[in-house]
Design an enzyme around this catalytic site. Sequence first.
Site, PDB file in Angstrom:
ATOM      1  N   GLN A 168      -1.882  -3.645   6.783  1.00 48.68           N
ATOM      2  CA  GLN A 168      -1.399  -4.956   7.165  1.00 48.68           C
ATOM      3  C   GLN A 168      -1.471  -5.215   8.653  1.00 48.68           C
ATOM      4  O   GLN A 168      -1.184  -6.308   9.100  1.00 48.68           O
ATOM      5  CB  GLN A 168       0.055  -5.141   6.738  1.00 48.68           C
ATOM      6  CG  GLN A 168       0.291  -4.880   5.303  1.00 48.68           C
ATOM      7  CD  GLN A 168       1.658  -4.301   5.122  1.00 48.68           C
ATOM      8  OE1 GLN A 168       2.559  -4.562   5.911  1.00 48.68           O
ATOM      9  NE2 GLN A 168       1.825  -3.495   4.107  1.00 48.68           N
ATOM     10  N   GLY A 203      -1.126   3.544  15.216  1.00 47.05           N
ATOM     11  CA  GLY A 203      -1.768   3.662  13.910  1.00 47.05           C
ATOM     12  C   GLY A 203      -2.254   2.312  13.433  1.00 47.05           C
ATOM     13  O   GLY A 203      -1.816   1.263  13.922  1.00 47.05           O
ATOM     14  N   ASP A 238       5.656   1.445  -1.826  1.00 47.03           N
ATOM     15  CA  ASP A 238       4.563   2.153  -1.182  1.00 47.03           C
ATOM     16  C   ASP A 238       5.082   3.429  -0.534  1.00 47.03           C
ATOM     17  O   ASP A 238       4.848   3.692   0.644  1.00 47.03           O
ATOM     18  CB  ASP A 238       3.869   1.242  -0.167  1.00 47.03           C
ATOM     19  CG  ASP A 238       2.476   1.742   0.169  1.00 47.03           C
ATOM     20  OD1 ASP A 238       1.993   2.657  -0.527  1.00 47.03           O
ATOM     21  OD2 ASP A 238       1.869   1.224   1.128  1.00 47.03           O
ATOM     22  N   VAL A 253      -0.149  -0.863  14.770  1.00 48.71           N
ATOM     23  CA  VAL A 253       1.142  -0.552  15.367  1.00 48.71           C
ATOM     24  C   VAL A 253       0.917  -0.006  16.775  1.00 48.71           C
ATOM     25  O   VAL A 253       0.139   0.929  16.980  1.00 48.71           O
ATOM     26  CB  VAL A 253       1.911   0.473  14.519  1.00 48.71           C
ATOM     27  CG1 VAL A 253       3.270   0.733  15.118  1.00 48.71           C
ATOM     28  CG2 VAL A 253       2.045  -0.015  13.094  1.00 48.71           C
TER      29      VAL A 253
END
Length: 715
Positions: free
Chosen positions: A423, A419, A536, A426
Amino acid sequence: MAMSLPLIFLQLVLAWLLGAAAMAASQALPGCENRCGNINIPYPFGTREGCYIDNQFLVACNASNNPPKLFLMQSNIEVTDIFVWGALRILSPIGYDCYNAQGGPGDNFIPWMSLNRFPISNTQNKFTAVGCNTYAIVNGVQGRSFTTGCLSFCDSINNVINGSCSGIGCCQTSIPKEVRSFNMTMQSYDNHANVWDFNPCSYAFVAEEAAYNFSSLDLANLQNREKLPVMLDWAVGNETCDEARKNQKSYACKENSECYNFDNGPGYRCNCSEGYEGNPYLSNGCQDIDECMISRPCSMICLNLPGTYNCSCPKGFEGDGRKHGSGCRRIPSKRHPSVNIAIGVCSGIGSLLLIIVAWWLHKVLKKRQELKRKEFFFKRNGGLLFEQQLSSSVEKTKLFKETELDKATDHYNEDRILGRGGQGTVYKGMLSDGRIVAIKKSKVIDEGVEQFINEVVILSQINHRNVVKLLGCCLETDVPQLVYEFISNGTLSQHIHDPNEEFLLSWEMRLEIAIEVAEALSHLHCATSVPIYHRDIKSTNILLDDKFKAKVSDFGTSRSVAVDQTHFTTQVKGTLGYLDPEFFQSSQFTEKSDVYSFGVVLVELLTGQKAISSTSSHESKSLATRFIRSIEDDRLFEILDPKIIKVGRKEEMVAVAQLAQRCLNLKGKKRPFMREVAVVLERIRMSRENSTTQQNYEVVNTTQLMTARRGMLLL
Ligand SMILES: *[C@@H]1O[C@H](CO)[C@@H](O)[C@H](O)[C@H]1NC(C)=O
Ligand SMILES: *[C@@H]1O[C@H](CO)[C@@H](O)[C@H](O)[C@H]1NC(C)=O
Ligand SMILES: *[C@@H]1O[C@H](CO)[C@@H](O)[C@H](O)[C@H]1NC(C)=O
Ligand SMILES: *[C@@H]1O[C@H](CO)[C@@H](O)[C@H](O)[C@H]1NC(C)=O
Ligand SMILES: *[C@@H]1O[C@H](CO)[C@@H](O)[C@H](O)[C@H]1NC(C)=O
Ligand SMILES: *[C@@H]1O[C@H](CO)[C@@H](O)[C@H](O)[C@H]1NC(C)=O
Ligand SMILES: *[C@@H]1O[C@H](CO)[C@@H](O)[C@H](O)[C@H]1NC(C)=O
């Protein structure tokens, strides 16, 4: 920078919690009464056989008085205080000798006292006589015999000096050592003939010096006071410390205590050694004092040790860590700052590797030159605290080599991408030992490093089964990387929203996931030493493992806050659709902002719809708004996910919907705490398990139900 304060707080809070537990130990033998009303009964005193050291120390509590009264059994004297350092306070009567107007004898009372074991304290008591033309004598019997007394004159009440017992209206004399019993006499030269109108009696008493303050009014009616306190000394045994130590069986001073010869008669006293406090006559009675908590003696790091403490400076600082010493100073850096970052960020790895990393970083950073210098100073500071933090966590965070991760991800192959987030990217990887891991590669170094350090610090503090586990990090690459346990089953969002997903999450599983996420958040908010706000929470940040257990992930924007801080002001960050509207307006993030986001996840679980709708046919794009509206219009069942509504329990859905409604309250103050959310969800599940005594979650009267449930929580 922002996290330095919370981390120092973390240490203080831990130390405080540990310190508080050690206080308030009983001063009596186990199983013995340790109080009589407000009066402490420390061993060697005791109220029944087996509780005192010898029968002179037997005391009796008469509870039929209010407050209860304590008596020395051997002498029937009332005791008001017992001090473990070797004193007790008793009440002693006042003697008086009165005359009538004609000079004939009136009322009189001549007290005497026999104290057997306990001498009168020669330092804290005085023999006092009050009266005009009065002389009083006190005789000591037993121990050394003595006679002493004093004279008091006055011819007018206006001559006396309040507060002064120097022989005008009041006189005083000291009591010698080792007085264990006394009697007294008092006389008047002229039977109070010339002073009768303001002083008809002579008074005398032995009393604690601090407890009696002469006043001219006492000349008229001191006998109204009846009793005054007297301080007695006590000691154990009848031998010296040296003699007593020879017989360890009867030696009264236990661990971590010192012995002192008694200075007011035979016997000895015990005292907890320096750095300890408690009852030295009990085994394990002397407990270590946590100096770090009591006086905060150090400027930075305080380590409590048995009987003492040690002040030290964190790595990178030097000097005398004591507060009143010169304090800790930062060691002027001789190395390049990049080396310090490496030390700071990942500890516990061999120095050889460290040098390699340092050399490597040095090379990379040299290119970046002055422009980046400032930033790295900041990072070095973060790193220092970071190291302190990591070295205290139980499981050390591992430092991975660049080649190791390169191999694990097959040179960061595009196929391995799990994904892409705000930031970073992954990747899925396999370590040389066969473990499957998820590797997060930060996007940009500038902002990424701060968030990266943030995430490592926060995750290393958390150990919870529903929070994704951090295995380590890698610094060797130009962008930092984090290595996590791999969670195989994708995100919650995929499972709810992906139309191609064949496996249907049943209502039971959804409730289970909600409970797990609620527990993880409640743990972050309450159970960690410093509250951590996730900031978040959304369904794409909730991962599911092969057994569909939820794992909360992505702590890049999380913040830990000092315990007494309820919010912090920050730039508004987060995901649209989950963002607390109050936070959006005020920029003040509170724990209730996480509660709001969690409420949106609950609604997603209930409705199977996305937090922000992409089709504009709906009345509102925000799922939360539509959900609240449908509850208010009593159309809840129209918005619930049709896939679960057929098989799931409706009463549970209604209860969860009501909880979600509370979480989505526009006023943060009115939202429940995460702890309460977890408890309510757990209760909803429990009610299913006890379905024989099934609770009813009907929507008859929402407010009534809410009140009832709040009541249960208070219990
Ligand atoms: C306790 O005190 C009450 C009231 O002063 C007294 O009547 C009673 O005799 C006392 N009991 C004992 C056991 O001394
Ligand atoms: C005793 O009384 C005098 C005069 O009333 C007063 O000045 C003094 O402070 C008192 N001392 C104590 C220890 O109470
Ligand atoms: C007081 O003690 C002295 C000395 O032991 C003794 O001679 C005297 O009789 C005692 N007086 C009373 C009233 O007990
Ligand atoms: C001593 O103090 C009392 C009040 O505490 C007062 O009434 C009295 O006049 C004082 N006597 C002298 C001699 O100061
Ligand atoms: C000290 O006390 C013990 C027991 O309490 C007793 O046997 C012994 O005679 C006493 N010694 C002295 C010198 O009084
Ligand atoms: C007993 O220990 C305390 C604290 O260590 C100390 O302040 C006190 O002076 C000691 N008492 C004696 C008699 O040494
Ligand atoms: C206490 O600190 C000193 C210097 O900071 C150190 O040499 C000593 O080993 C420390 N003692 C303990 C028990 O940690």
